[in-house]
Every structure is written in structure tokens, then in C-alpha cells.
Design a protein around this motif. Sequence first.
Motif, PDB file in Angstrom:
ATOM      1  N   GLY A  84      29.126  10.908  45.681  1.00 21.91           N
ATOM      2  CA  GLY A  84      28.756   9.878  46.642  1.00 21.91           C
ATOM      3  C   GLY A  84      28.017   8.734  45.992  1.00 21.91           C
ATOM      4  O   GLY A  84      28.333   7.558  46.212  1.00 21.91           O
ATOM      5  N   ILE A  85      27.041   9.083  45.146  1.00 17.54           N
ATOM      6  CA  ILE A  85      26.265   8.031  44.492  1.00 17.54           C
ATOM      7  C   ILE A  85      27.146   7.232  43.531  1.00 17.54           C
ATOM      8  O   ILE A  85      27.041   6.001  43.445  1.00 17.54           O
ATOM      9  N   PRO A 128      19.391   3.497  48.793  1.00 19.36           N
ATOM     10  CA  PRO A 128      20.401   3.554  49.860  1.00 19.36           C
ATOM     11  C   PRO A 128      21.548   4.505  49.536  1.00 19.36           C
ATOM     12  O   PRO A 128      22.049   5.188  50.427  1.00 19.36           O
ATOM     13  N   LEU A 129      21.903   4.571  48.253  1.00 16.90           N
ATOM     14  CA  LEU A 129      23.016   5.455  47.876  1.00 16.90           C
ATOM     15  C   LEU A 129      22.648   6.911  48.108  1.00 16.90           C
ATOM     16  O   LEU A 129      23.437   7.708  48.622  1.00 16.90           O
ATOM     17  N   LEU A 130      21.416   7.273  47.715  1.00 17.31           N
ATOM     18  CA  LEU A 130      20.949   8.645  47.897  1.00 17.31           C
ATOM     19  C   LEU A 130      20.979   9.015  49.369  1.00 17.31           C
ATOM     20  O   LEU A 130      21.476  10.081  49.756  1.00 17.31           O
ATOM     21  N   LEU A 142      11.058   5.864  49.435  1.00 16.19           N
ATOM     22  CA  LEU A 142      11.086   5.584  47.994  1.00 16.19           C
ATOM     23  C   LEU A 142      11.513   4.146  47.745  1.00 16.19           C
ATOM     24  O   LEU A 142      10.915   3.431  46.931  1.00 16.19           O
ATOM     25  N   LEU A 169      17.533   0.136  44.131  1.00 18.63           N
ATOM     26  CA  LEU A 169      18.968   0.075  44.418  1.00 18.63           C
ATOM     27  C   LEU A 169      19.583   1.454  44.609  1.00 18.63           C
ATOM     28  O   LEU A 169      20.610   1.602  45.262  1.00 18.63           O
ATOM     29  N   LEU A 170      18.927   2.489  44.049  1.00 20.74           N
ATOM     30  CA  LEU A 170      19.481   3.840  44.164  1.00 20.74           C
ATOM     31  C   LEU A 170      19.206   4.429  45.539  1.00 20.74           C
ATOM     32  O   LEU A 170      19.985   5.259  46.028  1.00 20.74           O
ATOM     33  N   GLY A 221      29.057   4.787  45.414  1.00 20.13           N
ATOM     34  CA  GLY A 221      28.182   3.686  45.769  1.00 20.13           C
ATOM     35  C   GLY A 221      28.041   2.704  44.626  1.00 20.13           C
ATOM     36  O   GLY A 221      28.075   1.481  44.825  1.00 20.13           O
ATOM     37  N   PHE A 222      27.918   3.255  43.408  1.00 20.12           N
ATOM     38  CA  PHE A 222      27.783   2.378  42.244  1.00 20.12           C
ATOM     39  C   PHE A 222      29.036   1.549  42.026  1.00 20.12           C
ATOM     40  O   PHE A 222      28.968   0.357  41.718  1.00 20.12           O
ATOM     41  N   ILE A 282      15.179   2.418  41.237  1.00 17.93           N
ATOM     42  CA  ILE A 282      14.889   3.195  42.446  1.00 17.93           C
ATOM     43  C   ILE A 282      15.233   2.380  43.680  1.00 17.93           C
ATOM     44  O   ILE A 282      15.787   2.889  44.652  1.00 17.93           O
ATOM     45  N   ILE A 323      24.320  -0.906  53.114  1.00 26.32           N
ATOM     46  CA  ILE A 323      24.432   0.553  53.006  1.00 26.32           C
ATOM     47  C   ILE A 323      23.346   1.239  53.825  1.00 26.32           C
ATOM     48  O   ILE A 323      23.593   2.229  54.513  1.00 26.32           O
ATOM     49  N   SER A 359      31.242  -5.395  44.181  1.00 27.60           N
ATOM     50  CA  SER A 359      30.630  -6.548  44.857  1.00 27.60           C
ATOM     51  C   SER A 359      29.904  -7.462  43.866  1.00 27.60           C
ATOM     52  O   SER A 359      29.168  -8.348  44.279  1.00 27.60           O
ATOM     53  N   ALA A 399      24.652   9.344  50.671  1.00 27.74           N
ATOM     54  CA  ALA A 399      25.346  10.521  50.133  1.00 27.74           C
ATOM     55  C   ALA A 399      24.883  11.776  50.868  1.00 27.74           C
ATOM     56  O   ALA A 399      25.700  12.633  51.232  1.00 27.74           O
ATOM     57  N   LEU A 421      28.955  16.859  45.083  1.00 27.77           N
ATOM     58  CA  LEU A 421      29.355  15.915  46.123  1.00 27.77           C
ATOM     59  C   LEU A 421      28.363  14.762  46.220  1.00 27.77           C
ATOM     60  O   LEU A 421      28.770  13.602  46.365  1.00 27.77           O
ATOM     61  N   ILE A 422      27.060  15.079  46.110  1.00 20.76           N
ATOM     62  CA  ILE A 422      26.079  13.992  46.203  1.00 20.76           C
ATOM     63  C   ILE A 422      26.253  13.039  45.022  1.00 20.76           C
ATOM     64  O   ILE A 422      26.208  11.812  45.176  1.00 20.76           O
ATOM     65  N   MET A 427       5.017  11.621  48.514  1.00 21.18           N
ATOM     66  CA  MET A 427       5.361  10.209  48.668  1.00 21.18           C
ATOM     67  C   MET A 427       4.134   9.356  48.413  1.00 21.18           C
ATOM     68  O   MET A 427       4.201   8.306  47.790  1.00 21.18           O
ATOM     69  N   TYR A 473      28.843  -1.210  44.289  1.00 23.78           N
ATOM     70  CA  TYR A 473      27.967  -2.261  43.756  1.00 23.78           C
ATOM     71  C   TYR A 473      28.704  -3.106  42.718  1.00 23.78           C
ATOM     72  O   TYR A 473      28.609  -4.331  42.697  1.00 23.78           O
ATOM     73  N   LEU A 505       4.914   3.705  42.003  1.00 22.94           N
ATOM     74  CA  LEU A 505       5.581   2.604  42.684  1.00 22.94           C
ATOM     75  C   LEU A 505       4.510   1.701  43.286  1.00 22.94           C
ATOM     76  O   LEU A 505       3.402   1.639  42.784  1.00 22.94           O
ATOM     77  N   VAL A 531      24.325  -6.059  49.763  1.00 26.81           N
ATOM     78  CA  VAL A 531      24.988  -4.758  49.761  1.00 26.81           C
ATOM     79  C   VAL A 531      24.020  -3.593  50.013  1.00 26.81           C
ATOM     80  O   VAL A 531      24.309  -2.731  50.843  1.00 26.81           O
ATOM     81  N   PRO A 532      22.870  -3.529  49.325  1.00 28.07           N
ATOM     82  CA  PRO A 532      21.975  -2.394  49.606  1.00 28.07           C
ATOM     83  C   PRO A 532      21.557  -2.328  51.073  1.00 28.07           C
ATOM     84  O   PRO A 532      21.495  -1.244  51.649  1.00 28.07           O
TER      85      PRO A 532
END
Lengths: 297, 615
Positions: free
Chosen positions: B510-511, A72-74, A117, A69-70, B514-515, A67, A224, B521, A77, B506-507, B422, B518, B430, A220-221
Motif C-alpha cells: 500500500g505504501i 497519509p500513506l500509512l 505523527l 509525507l509518509l 502511494g509512493f 514523516i 490522500i 504526480s 494502507a 500488504l501495508i 505520541m 507521489y 518532532l 496530493v498528501p
Amino acid sequence: MRTLFEFIIFPGFLFTAIAGMVFSWIDRKVTARVQWRQGPPFFQPVYDFIKLLGKETIVPSSANSVIFLLSPLLAIASTTLASVILWKAIINPQSLFVGDLLVVIYLLAVTPLAVILGASASGNPIASLAASREMKLYSAYELPFIFSILVSVIKLNTIKLGEIILSQQSSGIIFNSFSGVIAFVVFLLTIQAKLGLVPFDMAEAETEIAGGVFIEYSGVPLAIHKLNRIMLLFIIPVFASVLFFGGKFWSIIVVLVLIILIRNTNPRVRIDQAIKFFWRTCLIFSIFAVVLATIGY
Amino acid sequence: MNFITYLIGLPLIGGLLCLLIPKAKEVIAVAISVITFAVSILAFVFPDQASQYFIFDKMSGFVALFISLFGFLIVLYSIKFMQKLSAERKISLTQYYCYVLWTLAASLGAVLSNNLILLLVFWGFLGLTLYLLMQIGASDFQESSAAAKKTFIIIGGSDCFMILGIAIIWFLTGTFQMDKISINFASYNSPSLPVIAFVCLTIAVFAKAGAMPFHTWIPDAASTAPIPITAYLPASLDKLLGIYLLARICLNLFNVSAYQHINVFLMFIGAITIIAAVFMALIQHDLKKMIAYMNISGAGYMVLGIGTNNPVGIAGGLFYMLSTTLWTSCLFLCAGSVECKTGTTDLDKLGGLAKYMPLTFLSSLIAALSISGVPPFNGFFSKWMIYQGLISSLPTSNFQLLTLLFIAAAMFGSALTLASFMKLLHGVFLGQASKHQNIKTSERISEVSWTMWLPQIFLAVLCAIFGVFAIQIPLKYFIFPSLSTSHFPFPAVFSGVWQPGLATLLIIVGIAFGFIFYIISGLKYRISDTYIGGETLPSEVRVTGADFYQTIKDIGFFKTMYSLAEQKMFDIYDWGRKIVSSVGSVLSELHTGNFETYLSWCLIGAGILLLVLVH
């Protein structure tokens, strides 16, 4: 394939990122001049981004790394998608691409969601505090934000972005009315919080909670996340311009300048002050604007 | 023989079998619920003819399909969960499975009945099984029997209104057969009688679905009853039944379009329910109560959608009903898994469970994102439809400003929903791991067994699928056919644009990019301790999710409202109890036990009687 090109190059990711960097440079330069400093060179945002890419990525031991690392991508996007939707509507108002006004509002809400998150996933107590602030700030500004957008919806009676732009081109912009002016002022204040800028930057607050939601991010994160913020600095003025000025280019710059001025002339407020400000003062004004709009002013 | 007989008869007999053969109760329950589900699929594909007593059209068909789906999932989930629970407390599992199956039979009966009296009988029977189910799995007998009593009184009391409403309908039309009743407000000079009937029936709906002011039984039920029961009845079946009946009332039994006040009344109830319930959810410390309040606020959206009385709004309300049952029961089941593994649902004592229970975390993440209306899940699609319903009713509405307030309430409600979730995700999955929970259970905390995570994941996946392929699956097969008449020209109703399939694609692209970024890098990261400014934290200090929104609670206006809510000032049951006991205390003054007093009352009564007779 064409859609993919639009998503990645123009008017999607690359275009938004570059434009956002230009906006970010304007922001920093103006801020510097206000503070009697010289200010950074034009390519400074690019240097910053590249510098962060070269840095080591650190994940805290208490974190849920997926979560973390994901997130920033979410965020990036969704911001890119919102940008494509807005720009497709500006370039060709007839096209019905992916979403309407409601979709853009909700896509813009994904950024705070992802940031929270990510901050919670880090397992850092300071990040948790900041996440709580970010969430409270989001729920605070969302109410006047919605009301000020409703003014445009009432006046134009549509939620399609293309029609919002077209009917403002044919029958005058929303800003040319009493309710439009009030709604725009409220909107301007709420986007200040949406962008996480002073006076509403208590979720990051470097001097107080050391970057808050981004405290555990690095490399990198973090790059982003920062890029996402920079893109939003471009997208949200565009959104304001679509809603209140029919997507005219000069209005984007005007909104940006106003944002920079507010940011440079105010101190940071506490979170409870922010909530009271949005749920009391801003709410009253925005409801007033909605009432004016329903009776035709 | 037709499908309807099987659908109602099978679970009924299954329940009896459970009582007769207690050893094989789990096998019987699973088998019967699977067969019922299979039959309901068959019945949905090949619908029966409507008879005098039962109706099987597209709307009752899809509701029945989902009722039996929930029946199956809950029975599957219950196997392990109830086994563990019955080891801790004395619970008769035989009775439990019997009541669960009977509930299934009664709900299917209520949905499929075409006769108001039959509907009433099944409806009442459901209230009874809910009471019994809440009684048997009690954590604390005193508390849970109070909650069960409260539930029984609210549901039973609202049934009285339903009887009254049905009686008025019979008086007006002379029939109990639902597909023959059509009361048009416009055809009455003073429509007070039909309005009373309408309001009586909606009270029954509100109590069942949990709309304000008849919602107060749900949080109490959620905090005391075993979680599968909460996920089964208040979260899914009661929502389906209540909103199904509301849709029938508004679409078939009554023609409300001529009477805008009725719509505004419904929308008002809906909007108030959304906002009030979500504010209560923000400050809860208990996982189960929090989800219960979110469940109530969901009922608000449905009532709001159906209250708009235009095609896209009603379809949105029905779609929201379908979606809400999916995500709230998913969340309740996840809460059950957390309780099963850690022994608590107190947000103060939980934290950092995502590492240990990844599947439960994943399913509650998806459910939480759906309920908060994050695109592209089903919550966003159904909310989007409801907003459109409201916005498109603006130009013709006589109550423009109110409608605008309702839109803002609904959208703001969804922002606050996001805020509460949240808090939930931070507090449970979390954030920092709770020392308290780790020391005790670090070895024991692991993912729950497959019979428990399968229903969760299944529901979460349905949330995602119904959002991404909303137009292709749920709207096409379930929602639009059940409304499709000349009045509802589907599917050309949307006034906005939303292509969830393309957006998701598209999302994801995008992800994925991003991967790749990663990976380019280096994808290597260093694991290090958390940075807290060089200080060392005492091990007992941690930020729990519980007080996330203390700031809001401390603001003047909300402080008053919350303290009033804590004193149960908004609880209609508590008001009723106070009124009854104050009237009772006056009357009990008369009962002194003194013979002379009674005798004098008798004499006075006889004297009055004599006077009346003489006159």
C-alpha cells in the motif's frame, strides 16, 4: 496475486474508496437538505479529489518531510487492510484472512496515530495543539469503544470476525438484546469521534484552528488524507454492522444515517467536555451494558 | 567443564580483571561480554544436563541468552557514553565495568540456578550491584544516594519475603531443589501455608520486575542513575529475572490451577499496574521518568498474562517479557543519546531533533510503535496473545466481570501508552525545534557515534522482526519450547487470527503504491514557512510536548489522584519511612539522656522479671 487483487481492487482500496465517496455524497446531500440547501452533484467527491491532486504540494520548512509525507500513506494502507479483513469476513465467513476483531480495532487506531505523527512532523504550533486534541480524543473514546465491543465478545464468545457474523445469523443479532442496544448507542457515539465528525471535530475545527492537524497539508498528501477519512466513513459503519447486526447490508445504511443526523444536530464541544462525556456518561452506560451481558440480558 | 561454569565464571573473572588492569577495562568488558554471549548461544543450541544446583532447560536457556545479549549491547553503548559522562563527573569507570560484568554473572547465576538457596544468593548479589551502580554514576550525589538507598531497601526488603517463602517451601517439601518441588494447593485442606509462601515469592518478583505496589524505585532510579544502567537493570535484566521467576513459581513450584483466587489476584495486580503507571507516564515532563513509568506498566502486562493461567496467556506473558526488554532498553538508550547530545532530558527544552538524529529517531519510533501495540510489531503480537488468554479464560471463570474489566484495562492501557509515546515523539523528535537547544548546539547536534546507535538500531530491528515473524522466530524457538508439555499443546492455541507477515506485506504494498502515486504526480514540492494564520510568533513561544495532557490532569477525579501521587501517597517506601520514623519518634521520647530515667526503667524491668520468675 489473488490477495493483491483483493487488496487493491475488491474489496480493498478501489472498492472502499468508491463506496466511501458514495457515502460521503449521501452525507453531504443529507446535510444540505437539513440546512435547506440544494447539495452537491453525485460526482462531487470525485471532483474534489481530482482537484486536490492537481494542486501544488507544499512542505513547511520546519517539517520533517519524510514523516510528513509518509503519514497519509500509512493511514490509508492500514484502513485498506482493515477494510479487506472486514469484507472478506462478510463475503465468506469461513475464511480466516489476516486478522480478527482485535486486529481490526488496532488497525483502525493507526489512522489517528498517523494523523498525529504527520501533524507533529509539520512543526506548526497550531498542528501541535490539534495533535494534542486528537490524541486526547482518541484516549477518551477508546475506553467506551472497547467496552461496547466487549459486549459482542461476551455474547458470542469469539474474536474471529467470521464466527461473529455466523453466530449472529444463526442465533439472532446482538442488537436484539438490552445490552446490545445500550452498547450500540455507546458505540455510535464513539465512532462519531473516531470519524472526527461534529460534535467531536475539535482536532480539525476549521473555524477555530484552521484545519488543525491538516493545516500544513496540501495537494496530493491532503487528497490522500481526505480520501482516508472518506474510506473510514464507509468502513466504520461496516464494522458496526458486523459487530451488532451480523453484517446485514441495511444496517450499514442505518448507521450512516444515524451518524449524519448526530452530526447535523449538535454543536462542537470542547475537548475537556468530550473527555468528560466519554469517561463519565459513556463509560457508565457501557459498563452497565457489559454487566447486563454477563448476566445474560 | 560445562557451559554453565563458563557463563557464570567468565563475567566474574572479567570483573576482577577490570579491577586488576584498569587501563584495558573497556577492551576486557567488551571481550568478556562478547564471549559470554557466544557461550550462551552455544549453550542454548546444545543445552547442558540439569544438575542438583543448576538447570539449563529451554526457558532458562532463552532468558540467559537474552541476558548476555543485553550485557554485550550495554557494554558497547557504555564505551562512548560513560567516557563523556566521566569527563563531566568524577566516575570510576573501572568500578563501573567491574560491576556491570558482575551483574551479568549474578543474573546468569540466578536464572540458571536449580536450588532456591543459590537463587537467593545470586538474587541478593544483584540487589547489591544495582545499588553500587546507581551510586557511582550520580549526577547529584545527594539525590542519587537517596534513590539508591530507596532501591536497596525495597529490593532488600522484598528479599526478606523471599527468604520467608523459601523457608516455608522447605518446611512443606523438605527440599530446595527447584525441579523437585511441586506444591499442589488442592492437596492441602487449608492451603494457608502454601498461599503465604506463594505470596512471599511473588512480592520478591513484583519488587524486581517493578509491579505495583513495589514499583516506586524505578522512576527514581531512572531519573538519577546513568542511562545505560537504567537500560541494563530495571529495563531489561530485572524484568527478565522477575518474570522468569514468576513463570517458574506459577508453572513449576506451585500448581495454582485449582485455586482461582490466586490467578485473579495476579491479574488484578497486573491490571492496576498497567493503568496506574500509564496515567503517571502521561503527565511526566522528563523523558527518562516517562519511559520508566511505561516500563512499570509493561510489568503489569506480563503479570496479567501469566495470571490468566491458560497456555496462550502465559505464552503471551513470556513473549511480552521478551518484547518489553527489547523496546524499553531501546528507548532508554535513545534517551541516553538525546541526553548525550543536548545535555537534557526535559521535554520542555527539547524538540525537532528528528532532523539531526535520524537513526535515534527511527529506532525510538519503532520502539514506541511496538510498545503501543501498533501492528505488525512485536508489541501487538504479545498483547494480542494476552487478550486472547483473558478472553478464552472467560467461559470457565468464576470472576467473569472482573476478567472483562482486566481486558478493558489492558486495551485501554495500550491506547494510553500510544498517547504517551505520541507526546514523547512530538516533544523530543518532532514539533518545533527548541530555540534554547538550537542556539547552543546547532553545530554540535548530530547523530551519535556507531557504538551508541548500533545497539539502538539492533534492538529496534529485533522489535520489528519479532513482530513480523513472531510465529516463525521467537515463539518457535524461545517461548513455545520453554512451555511445551502435555499441559500446553502448542502451537494450536490461538483462538483468533493474525498473519503478521501477510499484513506487513500488504501495508508495504500500500505504501509503495502511494509512493508511485507521489512520483506520478511529480514528486516535487515547494518548501515554505509554516502557516499560523498570518500572525508572527515570538521566537520564544512554542508548543512543547510537555503539557499535551494538561486537560486530563485538570479533570476533577484525576486532579485528586495526581496530587495524591505527588504527595507520594501511593509510594509504599514513603509509607514505610513514615511509619518507621513515627514509631522511632515515640521511642526517642524515652531517650532523654537523663540518668535517673534510665535507672528507673532498669528497676521497673528488673521488678517485672522478678515477678515473672517468682510465678
